[in-house]
Design a protein around this motif. Sequence first.
Motif, short mmCIF file in Angstrom:
data_model
loop_
_atom_site.label_atom_id
_atom_site.label_comp_id
_atom_site.label_asym_id
_atom_site.label_seq_id
_atom_site.Cartn_x
_atom_site.Cartn_y
_atom_site.Cartn_z
N SER A 1 -7.75 5.87 -0.08
CA SER A 1 -7.30 4.73 0.69
C SER A 1 -7.15 5.12 2.16
O SER A 1 -6.75 6.25 2.46
CB SER A 1 -5.96 4.22 0.14
OG SER A 1 -5.51 3.09 0.84
N ASN A 2 -7.49 4.19 3.06
CA ASN A 2 -7.32 4.43 4.49
C ASN A 2 -8.03 5.71 4.92
O ASN A 2 -7.48 6.54 5.63
CB ASN A 2 -5.81 4.52 4.82
CG ASN A 2 -5.54 4.59 6.31
OD1 ASN A 2 -6.26 3.99 7.11
ND2 ASN A 2 -4.51 5.33 6.69
N ASN A 3 -9.24 5.87 4.48
CA ASN A 3 -9.99 7.11 4.69
C ASN A 3 -11.32 6.80 5.36
O ASN A 3 -12.24 6.30 4.73
CB ASN A 3 -10.21 7.81 3.35
CG ASN A 3 -10.91 9.15 3.50
OD1 ASN A 3 -11.14 9.64 4.61
ND2 ASN A 3 -11.25 9.75 2.38
N GLN B 1 0.81 -1.21 0.00
CA GLN B 1 0.00 0.00 0.00
C GLN B 1 0.85 1.26 0.00
O GLN B 1 0.37 2.33 -0.35
CB GLN B 1 -0.93 0.00 1.21
CG GLN B 1 -2.00 -1.07 1.15
CD GLN B 1 -2.87 -1.07 2.39
OE1 GLN B 1 -2.45 -0.62 3.44
NE2 GLN B 1 -4.08 -1.60 2.26
N SER B 2 2.12 1.14 0.38
CA SER B 2 3.00 2.30 0.46
C SER B 2 3.65 2.62 -0.88
O SER B 2 4.16 3.72 -1.08
CB SER B 2 4.09 2.09 1.51
OG SER B 2 3.52 1.85 2.78
N GLY C 1 -1.15 -0.01 -4.41
CA GLY C 1 -2.14 -0.12 -3.34
C GLY C 1 -3.54 -0.33 -3.88
O GLY C 1 -3.83 -0.12 -5.05
N ASN D 1 -4.31 6.32 -4.27
CA ASN D 1 -3.94 5.02 -3.71
C ASN D 1 -3.10 5.13 -2.44
O ASN D 1 -2.82 4.11 -1.80
CB ASN D 1 -3.16 4.21 -4.75
CG ASN D 1 -4.01 3.82 -5.94
OD1 ASN D 1 -5.23 3.80 -5.85
ND2 ASN D 1 -3.36 3.53 -7.06
N ASP D 2 -2.68 6.32 -2.10
CA ASP D 2 -1.76 6.53 -0.99
C ASP D 2 -2.51 6.50 0.34
O ASP D 2 -3.33 7.37 0.62
CB ASP D 2 -1.04 7.87 -1.17
CG ASP D 2 0.04 8.11 -0.13
OD1 ASP D 2 0.21 7.25 0.76
OD2 ASP D 2 0.70 9.16 -0.22
N TRP D 3 -2.21 5.48 1.18
CA TRP D 3 -2.93 5.36 2.45
C TRP D 3 -2.55 6.47 3.43
O TRP D 3 -3.24 6.68 4.42
CB TRP D 3 -2.65 4.00 3.07
CG TRP D 3 -1.21 3.74 3.40
CD1 TRP D 3 -0.27 3.20 2.57
CD2 TRP D 3 -0.54 4.02 4.62
NE1 TRP D 3 0.94 3.12 3.21
CE2 TRP D 3 0.80 3.62 4.47
CE3 TRP D 3 -0.94 4.58 5.84
CZ2 TRP D 3 1.74 3.76 5.48
CZ3 TRP D 3 -0.01 4.72 6.86
CH2 TRP D 3 1.32 4.30 6.67
#
Length: 858
Positions: free
Chosen positions: A548-550, A461-462, A467, A674-676
């Motif tokens: 992502s990661n939101n 994901q990084s 990701g 795509n950046d978490w």
Amino acid sequence: MNAALHHSEALQHSADTACARLAPTWPLDQFIAVNPYWGWLDKPFDEAAAELARMSGSLMWTPREHHLARWKAGDLRAEHLRAALASTATQAGATFTAEELIHALHVAAVLPSRLGLMTDLVDAQRDLTHHVVWRDFVTHQVSQHCAAHFDRHQAVWGASHAQGLYATWLEQMKRDRSASLLMSAADWSCRVNRLPTQPAELMAWAAHQLQVPPAAITNYFTALLLSVNGWASWCAYERWQVSLAGAQAAVPCESIGAVFDADALLNLLAIRLAWECLLLRDVPEDSLVAWRASLDRDTETPAPASHDARVDALLQRAAEFAYQAPLCRDLLQACQPADTGAAKFQAVFCIDVRSEVFRRALESTSAHIRTRGFAGFFGLPIAYRPLGCALVRPQLPGLLSASHEVTEVSDSPSLGEVLSRQRRRGLDLRARWREFRTGASSGFSFVETCGLFYGVKLLTQSLPNLGDPSPVEQIGLPGSRGAASWAAALAQEGSSLRPRWNSSPTPSEADMAAQCGLAANVLGAMGWNAATGQARLVLLAGHGSQSSNNAHAAGLDCGACGGQSGEVNARVLVGLLNDPQVRSSLAARGVVLTEQTQFVAGVHNTTTDEMTLHDLDLLPASHSANLVELTRHVAHAGHLARAERAEALGLRAEPENVARSADRLFRAIKARANDWAEVRPEWALANNAAFIVARRWRTQHLNLAGRAFLHDYDWQQDSQLTLLELIMTAPMVVANWINMQYHASTVDNARYGSGNKLLHNVVGGRLGVFEGNGGDLRIGLPWQSIHDGDQLRHTPLRLSVFIEAPQSSIDRVIAQHEVVRQLVENQWLHLFQIDPMRPEISQRQSSQPERGLWKACV
């Protein structure tokens, strides 16, 4: 009527009034914008601001430093200040000069004093440099209990829900020793045991104990709820859902496996009132006497707006003039185009402000493209149940309840049954994995056993473009990684799953009548008629987002679709409109769709400005060339839209090589999505300011910078005012909700926003977030959604609504709908009329009716 009964009814009325002042907040997976001041709609904006300031210390005005920055930039000028002063010239106390307002820009406003509660009176007697603040302690305790009580998804071991919120809190308090240990409260058990066991009894007992002046009880109750505003808003959501379902007390919610409790808000008020009684004995008598006297004074002579509040109101109005004046002039520069015949392509977009940028870009790619603005749920009152899944999610605005359920259909029924079983098995495996991962016996062994696997996932994901672009991982739901895997499997079988109105290949006569009626209504609401012409391809473009990661990902999706992607609505409506049986039934009603006109569903990714087209295998071969051309146009429009939005995202195009620059920009924006670790994947609806209801040619010459909701409307085709009434009672109200959520999150993020996104912890799997590990439930937008780190990205202006229609038509709708009347006359928005017969724009007056309802401004 005896005195006791009268007292009980008066208390209940006060409690109901206080509860009605709380607006709901939706859960994270359906995170739609809400006007948090909705319960104050019956009061003028300025008056509501003064009352909220008094009850909770809340500010509703734009910070002066933001006005000052705009003044220095030349966006706010003396002429705007003079216009604001002129607009309030007949109001009492409006005796300021432009010079005084200019001076005020450089002076910080004095914060209003807030109505004191028992927690404040106790804290006033304590050394707060060495002791915990009671107000914070009470908020934390109430919040933790609510988090446990309402949780259905996150905790493996949960609290009992057999009793109401107050009853479970009272049982917990009888075992809780934290007040004795942390706050050094004496005789705590005795105090708790004295509390009545029923909320209604508690309110009557508390009113007697506290001796609150009867006329002040409503405001006092309101202040108590506002002290735990986040959880009060969640309880208001539970009440809202019960109201939508038309039930009396509780409604089972199949989509979350829970029961909505209409009495939760009253129970929360009882809890907060109980805390006031628990702390009463620690307040000196002289402080209580002064406190009751202050309540009496406020009741007898409600405090007028302070000097600073009146200054802030004028500065707010001046900032709104600064936006409205040039827009009014620009709207009158439009020239009605000559009739060029039917377009080759037509596209219907959501009225969302982000669509304005893409619509303008798409129109610029060809003179043969016409676009229209319409509510993003496309008028479908539906809930969506994916195949093989128990989840049911609403796909319509929060103001409405779904009357139909849609699901997915496979072209091959036998394959559909196989996929349904596979999906259920996959979901069951996920549930088992979650139980293993979160079980008490796995608490320590899980990390040692599986930590490396999660390290690989984190690394993936990084890295850019590797990701998962999906906001959430959901098996088989449109827009997710699961959907892509299912699509790949189906492609191998030469078939696909599609969301459809119903799964029956031979719908009943009643079903067909319902489908035909709905299709006719939607086409009518869109303004579809023979005069508009029919293109060979008509694109129905819903929209969704990608991050992502939101936790607040749903807030970037379509609010008209219940905080979901508009994909389901677009594909379902396209399926209806392309259905030969539906078309035949429509023709019998006089609604003719020619055979050459075909509809295609698309989804505009507002984060990356990509447009994905769906169900293309169902289009006839005769339209292949048209499809290729349309695909080329939407791809080009995506490049143009990305280039326009790049600077706001901190990116820029490279002019030396257009093709290479466009590709680099696309990859950079995709990487952000795509950046978490990206806290600002897009700006969503930040800086929204206008809602324009008119024919497209009125705005087509303008670059509205993604600040305007655009709803197409032709008053000449609406002799019965059916469409105007629909627009003013639904899309206009939704636009107000969006506008006020951004406003409140900007001017008072501490109460109506969710704070720093970096500190968020999700509560109950979906209920909301804590900022850190406690405090109140945070509602509204994160600070990163409205501020870029250096300056505000949202200018808090009340919505300016422009409607092209006769004044008498607009007045008729206002007179028939109380909510619309309150929005307009109490200045929760500004209403302008674009005269359809001559070059003039007028504003509807609210504070000076003796001068006439409308006043020409351009």
